[in-house]
Scaffold this motif. Structure first.
Motif, PDB file in Angstrom:
ATOM      1  N   ASN A  67       5.350  -5.401   9.999  1.00 13.54           N
ATOM      2  CA  ASN A  67       4.860  -6.378   9.025  1.00 13.54           C
ATOM      3  C   ASN A  67       3.760  -7.267   9.597  1.00 13.54           C
ATOM      4  O   ASN A  67       2.971  -7.844   8.856  1.00 13.54           O
ATOM      5  N   THR A  68       3.729  -7.381  10.928  1.00 12.49           N
ATOM      6  CA  THR A  68       2.664  -8.176  11.548  1.00 12.49           C
ATOM      7  C   THR A  68       1.388  -7.350  11.648  1.00 12.49           C
ATOM      8  O   THR A  68       0.302  -7.802  11.290  1.00 12.49           O
ATOM      9  N   ASN A  69       1.532  -6.108  12.104  1.00 10.01           N
ATOM     10  CA  ASN A  69       0.331  -5.288  12.317  1.00 10.01           C
ATOM     11  C   ASN A  69      -0.227  -4.700  11.024  1.00 10.01           C
ATOM     12  O   ASN A  69      -1.413  -4.405  10.937  1.00 10.01           O
ATOM     13  N   PHE A  70       0.650  -4.492  10.058  1.00 16.58           N
ATOM     14  CA  PHE A  70       0.211  -3.889   8.781  1.00 16.58           C
ATOM     15  C   PHE A  70       0.793  -4.715   7.628  1.00 16.58           C
ATOM     16  O   PHE A  70       1.682  -4.251   6.907  1.00 16.58           O
ATOM     17  N   PRO A  71       0.316  -5.948   7.454  1.00 18.67           N
ATOM     18  CA  PRO A  71       0.959  -6.844   6.478  1.00 18.67           C
ATOM     19  C   PRO A  71       0.863  -6.355   5.043  1.00 18.67           C
ATOM     20  O   PRO A  71       1.573  -6.866   4.173  1.00 18.67           O
ATOM     21  N   HIS A  72       0.012  -5.368   4.793  1.00 20.94           N
ATOM     22  CA  HIS A  72      -0.203  -4.906   3.411  1.00 20.94           C
ATOM     23  C   HIS A  72       0.616  -3.666   3.042  1.00 20.94           C
ATOM     24  O   HIS A  72       0.570  -3.211   1.913  1.00 20.94           O
ATOM     25  N   TRP A  73       1.351  -3.080   3.986  1.00 22.19           N
ATOM     26  CA  TRP A  73       2.025  -1.810   3.686  1.00 22.19           C
ATOM     27  C   TRP A  73       3.222  -1.958   2.752  1.00 22.19           C
ATOM     28  O   TRP A  73       3.486  -1.112   1.919  1.00 22.19           O
ATOM     29  N   SER A  87       0.811  -1.218   0.000  1.00 20.86           N
ATOM     30  CA  SER A  87       0.000   0.000   0.000  1.00 20.86           C
ATOM     31  C   SER A  87       0.849   1.275   0.000  1.00 20.86           C
ATOM     32  O   SER A  87       0.481   2.262  -0.640  1.00 20.86           O
ATOM     33  N   ILE A  88       1.980   1.265   0.698  1.00 23.97           N
ATOM     34  CA  ILE A  88       2.803   2.499   0.722  1.00 23.97           C
ATOM     35  C   ILE A  88       3.262   2.843  -0.692  1.00 23.97           C
ATOM     36  O   ILE A  88       3.200   4.002  -1.117  1.00 23.97           O
ATOM     37  N   SER A  89       3.688   1.825  -1.421  1.00 22.71           N
ATOM     38  CA  SER A  89       4.122   2.068  -2.795  1.00 22.71           C
ATOM     39  C   SER A  89       2.946   2.553  -3.654  1.00 22.71           C
ATOM     40  O   SER A  89       3.103   3.419  -4.522  1.00 22.71           O
TER      41      SER A  89
END
Ligand code: GCU
Length: 422
Positions: free
Chosen positions: A306-312, A230-232
């Motif tokens: 990476n655990t709390n925001f696996p999609h970033w 998502s950040i990208s």
């Protein structure tokens, strides 16, 4: 007793050994035995020493950029431009007459799918092209100011028209005003372009919605391991907005400043590294995966994020959970990718989750690149005391207080922009 002495002696020798390993050696924390060694900015992967802007631009920058793209944020797997621009609103008499307000939809289509980005723009009411801050907001354009004319965006999935939802959306109007210093921005001769980041990719671990799905190959349902998180995607969105700003006659496209807070500060740094058209980048309290050095392992760690925001981030980034030292880069190199354009890193004293000292050290290490360009980077070696800003080509301050964006922060960004633009 003898055992204890032997143990302390072993620890002491261990630390001495680590300290002798390299010249950019840092201890994470006074009480912490973990030392780390930063990858060197000015030595290429093949061991070549970099000492000129040409050497930097011709290969060292590229190898660092491509590493971040493939292993951390994820590459964008194709191209897509907006097909339509829809002007929703144009008012020359906004904010009591001192500003122009414009609201615009950028419409992206691919097959049966579409994404609509709704921009809110305020510009000083002058007959010149304005420099602007370009920034995502978290809670909708209408949260930025109390202006009743700001259109409330309704995403397709969120098309709830019942009164209760309407009311809760209305309640957010102006709800985040304290983070935007809009009057200061306009009075200082700058504009603000903002958009809800969820317009580009909703911030949830779901790759079926948002912009990702418009660029899938046939049958694809999620990004490949080296493709965009998502950040990208949010960073990509900033570039598409820039495409539009280049066509907007009221805006000076050579003076577009990226700003972002927290996860959006991470986004601003990556967008600035990716797209050279942005002439300045400001990251506010961006922390892990933003300005903070990952190897310090202080505050939020790669495993946490990476655990709390696996999609970033790209899936490949998960290979570095509890394994920071095998990264070929660290976040000082992300800041360096913005050089020679001015970049600002801001921390807050109570924001230990974002590791203020780690953010400072990254900005300091990135200064080496600015030196190669004959510019002064941050200009200090140690974390400064609170509320004492430094404005070299790399700006830094440690604001007193919590994770937030305040008037004090904006005052510094405006001074910094004035210094470099005027
Ligand atoms: C969480 C997350 C941070 C992020 C922040 C935010 O705290 O752990 O990495 O910066 O949210 O974006 O608000």
């Amino acid at each position: 007793m003898v055992k204890k002495i032997l143990l302390s002696l072993t620890c002491f020798i261990f630390i001495l050994k680590l300290s002798a390993q390299g010249n950019i050696e840092n201890k994470a924390n006074e009480n912490d035995l973990i030392s780390y060694k930063l990858p060197k900015l000015l030595i290429s992967n093949s061991g070549k020493k970099i000492s000129t802007p040409r050497e930097w631009e011709n290969f060292r920058r590229e190898e660092i950029y491509s590493y971040f793209a493939n292993n951390i944020y994820g590459i964008v797997p194709g191209e897509l431009n907006f097909q339509e621009v829809e002007v929703l609103d144009f008012d020359k008499n906004a904010l009591g007459g001192k500003a122009i307000r414009k609201q615009v939809n950028l419409i992206f289509k691919k097959g049966k799918k579409s994404v609509i980005m709704t921009l809110l723009i305020y510009l000083p009411n002058k007959k010149i092209k304005s420099p602007v801050f370009l920034a995502y907001n978290f809670e909708g354009n209408h949260s930025v100011n109390n202006d009743p004319s700001i259109i409330i965006y309704r995403s397709k999935e969120n098309e709830l028209t019942d009164e209760k939802h309407e009311e809760s959306r209305e309640n957010k109007r102006g709800g985040r005003e304290s983070r935007w210093a809009l009057n200061k921005i306009i009075d200082s001769g700058y504009g603000l372009v903002t958009i809800d980041y969820n317009n580009v990719d909703p911030d949830k671990n779901d790759f079926s919605d948002g912009i990702h799905s418009l660029l899938y190959n046939f049958g694809q349902i999620k990004p490949a391991k080296n493709e965009w998180g998502s950040i990208s995607a949010w960073a990509w969105g900033m570039s598409r907005i820039m495409d539009y700003l280049e066509t907007e006659e009221l805006i000076d496209p050579k003076k577009v400043i990226l700003f972002g807070h927290s996860r959006l500060g991470k986004t601003a740094l990556w967008a600035g590294a990716t797209d050279l058209r942005f002439s300045m980048v400001i990251s506010n309290n961006s922390g892990c995966g933003g300005a903070a050095i990952s190897r310090r392992r202080i505050g939020e760690k790669i495993l946490d994020i990476n655990t709390n925001f696996p999609h970033w981030f790209a899936k490949n980034f998960h290979n570095f959970n509890e394994n920071e030292s095998s990264l070929k880069v660290d976040q000082h190199m992300l800041i360096a990718l913005i050089a020679p354009r001015p970049v600002y890193v801001a921390s807050a004293s109570d924001d230990s989750w974002a590791d203020p000292e780690g953010e400072f050290l990254a900005a300091k290490e990135a200064s080496l690149i600015y030196n190669i360009y004959g510019k002064k980077g941050i200009g200090i070696d140690k974390l400064p005391s609170t509320n004492t800003p430094f404005h070299g080509s790399v700006g830094y301050h440690l604001r007193e207080g919590k994770h937030d964006v305040t008037d004090f922060d904006w005052e510094q960004y405006i001074i910094f922009a004035n210094k470099h633009f005027r």
